[in-house]
Design a protein around this motif. Sequence first.
Motif, mmCIF file in Angstrom:
data_model
loop_
_atom_site.group_PDB
_atom_site.id
_atom_site.type_symbol
_atom_site.label_atom_id
_atom_site.label_comp_id
_atom_site.label_asym_id
_atom_site.label_seq_id
_atom_site.Cartn_x
_atom_site.Cartn_y
_atom_site.Cartn_z
ATOM 1 N N TRP A 192 0.873 -1.178 0.000
ATOM 2 C CA TRP A 192 0.000 0.000 0.000
ATOM 3 C C TRP A 192 0.902 1.218 0.000
ATOM 4 O O TRP A 192 1.632 1.452 0.959
ATOM 5 C CB TRP A 192 -0.860 -0.038 1.263
ATOM 6 N N LEU A 193 0.871 1.986 -1.059
ATOM 7 C CA LEU A 193 1.769 3.125 -1.161
ATOM 8 C C LEU A 193 1.241 4.289 -0.332
ATOM 9 O O LEU A 193 0.157 4.790 -0.582
ATOM 10 C CB LEU A 193 1.953 3.524 -2.627
ATOM 11 N N GLY A 194 2.020 4.654 0.657
ATOM 12 C CA GLY A 194 1.663 5.757 1.535
ATOM 13 C C GLY A 194 2.299 7.054 1.059
ATOM 14 O O GLY A 194 2.849 7.125 -0.041
ATOM 15 N N ALA A 195 2.245 8.040 1.897
ATOM 16 C CA ALA A 195 2.839 9.331 1.556
ATOM 17 C C ALA A 195 3.702 9.797 2.721
ATOM 18 O O ALA A 195 3.275 9.765 3.876
ATOM 19 C CB ALA A 195 1.755 10.366 1.274
ATOM 20 N N TYR A 196 4.927 10.191 2.407
ATOM 21 C CA TYR A 196 5.810 10.740 3.425
ATOM 22 C C TYR A 196 5.166 12.008 3.980
ATOM 23 O O TYR A 196 4.723 12.871 3.235
ATOM 24 C CB TYR A 196 7.179 11.070 2.823
ATOM 25 N N GLY A 197 5.092 12.070 5.294
ATOM 26 C CA GLY A 197 4.497 13.239 5.931
ATOM 27 C C GLY A 197 3.111 12.961 6.469
ATOM 28 O O GLY A 197 2.460 13.854 7.021
ATOM 29 N N THR A 198 2.639 11.716 6.317
ATOM 30 C CA THR A 198 1.364 11.321 6.915
ATOM 31 C C THR A 198 1.636 10.237 7.941
ATOM 32 O O THR A 198 2.626 9.521 7.846
ATOM 33 C CB THR A 198 0.366 10.784 5.870
ATOM 34 N N GLY A 199 0.783 10.125 8.907
ATOM 35 C CA GLY A 199 0.947 9.078 9.921
ATOM 36 C C GLY A 199 2.257 9.204 10.678
ATOM 37 O O GLY A 199 2.662 10.315 11.031
ATOM 38 N N PRO A 200 2.955 8.070 10.904
ATOM 39 C CA PRO A 200 4.178 8.085 11.713
ATOM 40 C C PRO A 200 5.292 8.965 11.155
ATOM 41 O O PRO A 200 6.140 9.432 11.901
ATOM 42 C CB PRO A 200 4.621 6.615 11.716
ATOM 43 N N SER A 201 5.307 9.214 9.853
ATOM 44 C CA SER A 201 6.386 10.033 9.285
ATOM 45 C C SER A 201 6.108 11.533 9.373
ATOM 46 O O SER A 201 6.962 12.342 9.001
ATOM 47 C CB SER A 201 6.636 9.642 7.825
ATOM 48 N N ALA A 202 4.950 11.920 9.882
ATOM 49 C CA ALA A 202 4.592 13.341 9.928
ATOM 50 C C ALA A 202 5.580 14.150 10.761
ATOM 51 O O ALA A 202 5.974 15.250 10.370
ATOM 52 C CB ALA A 202 3.172 13.524 10.456
ATOM 53 N N GLU A 203 5.984 13.596 11.899
ATOM 54 C CA GLU A 203 6.925 14.332 12.760
ATOM 55 C C GLU A 203 8.263 14.537 12.058
ATOM 56 O O GLU A 203 8.828 15.632 12.081
ATOM 57 C CB GLU A 203 7.125 13.586 14.079
ATOM 58 N N ALA A 204 8.762 13.512 11.396
ATOM 59 C CA ALA A 204 10.046 13.616 10.702
ATOM 60 C C ALA A 204 9.965 14.558 9.508
ATOM 61 O O ALA A 204 10.959 15.179 9.143
ATOM 62 C CB ALA A 204 10.502 12.236 10.247
ATOM 63 N N ALA A 205 8.794 14.670 8.923
ATOM 64 C CA ALA A 205 8.632 15.512 7.734
ATOM 65 C C ALA A 205 8.637 16.999 8.064
ATOM 66 O O ALA A 205 8.810 17.828 7.176
ATOM 67 C CB ALA A 205 7.351 15.144 7.001
ATOM 68 N N GLY A 206 8.432 17.331 9.337
ATOM 69 C CA GLY A 206 8.465 18.728 9.749
ATOM 70 C C GLY A 206 7.460 19.586 9.002
ATOM 71 O O GLY A 206 6.284 19.261 8.917
ATOM 72 N N GLU A 207 7.961 20.690 8.425
ATOM 73 C CA GLU A 207 7.082 21.619 7.717
ATOM 74 C C GLU A 207 6.412 20.979 6.504
ATOM 75 O O GLU A 207 5.317 21.389 6.106
ATOM 76 C CB GLU A 207 7.869 22.851 7.272
ATOM 77 N N GLY A 208 7.055 19.953 5.938
ATOM 78 C CA GLY A 208 6.475 19.257 4.788
ATOM 79 C C GLY A 208 5.132 18.626 5.132
ATOM 80 O O GLY A 208 4.230 18.584 4.303
ATOM 81 N N ALA A 209 5.004 18.164 6.378
ATOM 82 C CA ALA A 209 3.731 17.567 6.807
ATOM 83 C C ALA A 209 2.629 18.625 6.830
ATOM 84 O O ALA A 209 1.486 18.341 6.485
ATOM 85 C CB ALA A 209 3.881 16.921 8.178
ATOM 86 N N GLY A 210 2.977 19.831 7.221
ATOM 87 C CA GLY A 210 1.991 20.913 7.233
ATOM 88 C C GLY A 210 1.527 21.267 5.829
ATOM 89 O O GLY A 210 0.339 21.511 5.598
ATOM 90 N N VAL A 211 2.470 21.277 4.896
ATOM 91 C CA VAL A 211 2.121 21.555 3.501
ATOM 92 C C VAL A 211 1.213 20.449 2.971
ATOM 93 O O VAL A 211 0.193 20.717 2.322
ATOM 94 C CB VAL A 211 3.395 21.682 2.634
ATOM 95 N N LEU A 212 1.567 19.197 3.276
ATOM 96 C CA LEU A 212 0.752 18.073 2.827
ATOM 97 C C LEU A 212 -0.652 18.144 3.415
ATOM 98 O O LEU A 212 -1.635 17.876 2.726
ATOM 99 C CB LEU A 212 1.425 16.752 3.196
ATOM 100 N N ALA A 213 -0.749 18.538 4.679
ATOM 101 C CA ALA A 213 -2.066 18.670 5.317
ATOM 102 C C ALA A 213 -2.914 19.713 4.598
ATOM 103 O O ALA A 213 -4.122 19.519 4.413
ATOM 104 C CB ALA A 213 -1.906 19.034 6.790
#
Length: 114
Positions: A63-84
């Motif tokens: 199942w292809l996920g996306a970096y910055g969602t779920g457990p990787s959100a913290e590591a993605a930093g500002e990228g997770a906010g952009v993805l949100a």
Amino acid sequence: MCFALPDSPNLRKVAGDVNDAASIAAVVDGDSVVLSALGTDRAGILLTGARAVVAAGPRRVIWLGAYGTGPSAEAAGEGAGVLAKVLGDRLADKVEADNTVLAARRTAREPPGQ
């Protein structure tokens, strides 16, 4: 964007409607390996699809996920906010769908020794 997989004697391509779990179960069985890159512009579709695939009982789900969602959100930093911002109401659906597949332990990211 849509990408077609090339034909191969080692690959069986099938289609089903994620809103119809029976159509998924009709093409997926215990010997199946499912590769899903399901994407949508509507919230709820990813989770519905994840549940249908898991319920069909394939041997493995990739199942292809996306970096910055779920457990990787913290590591993605500002990228997770952009993805949100980009995903909006689909973010929670994406995270829950990913977690549904992970919880079934039918993923490419299995724990060591499994």
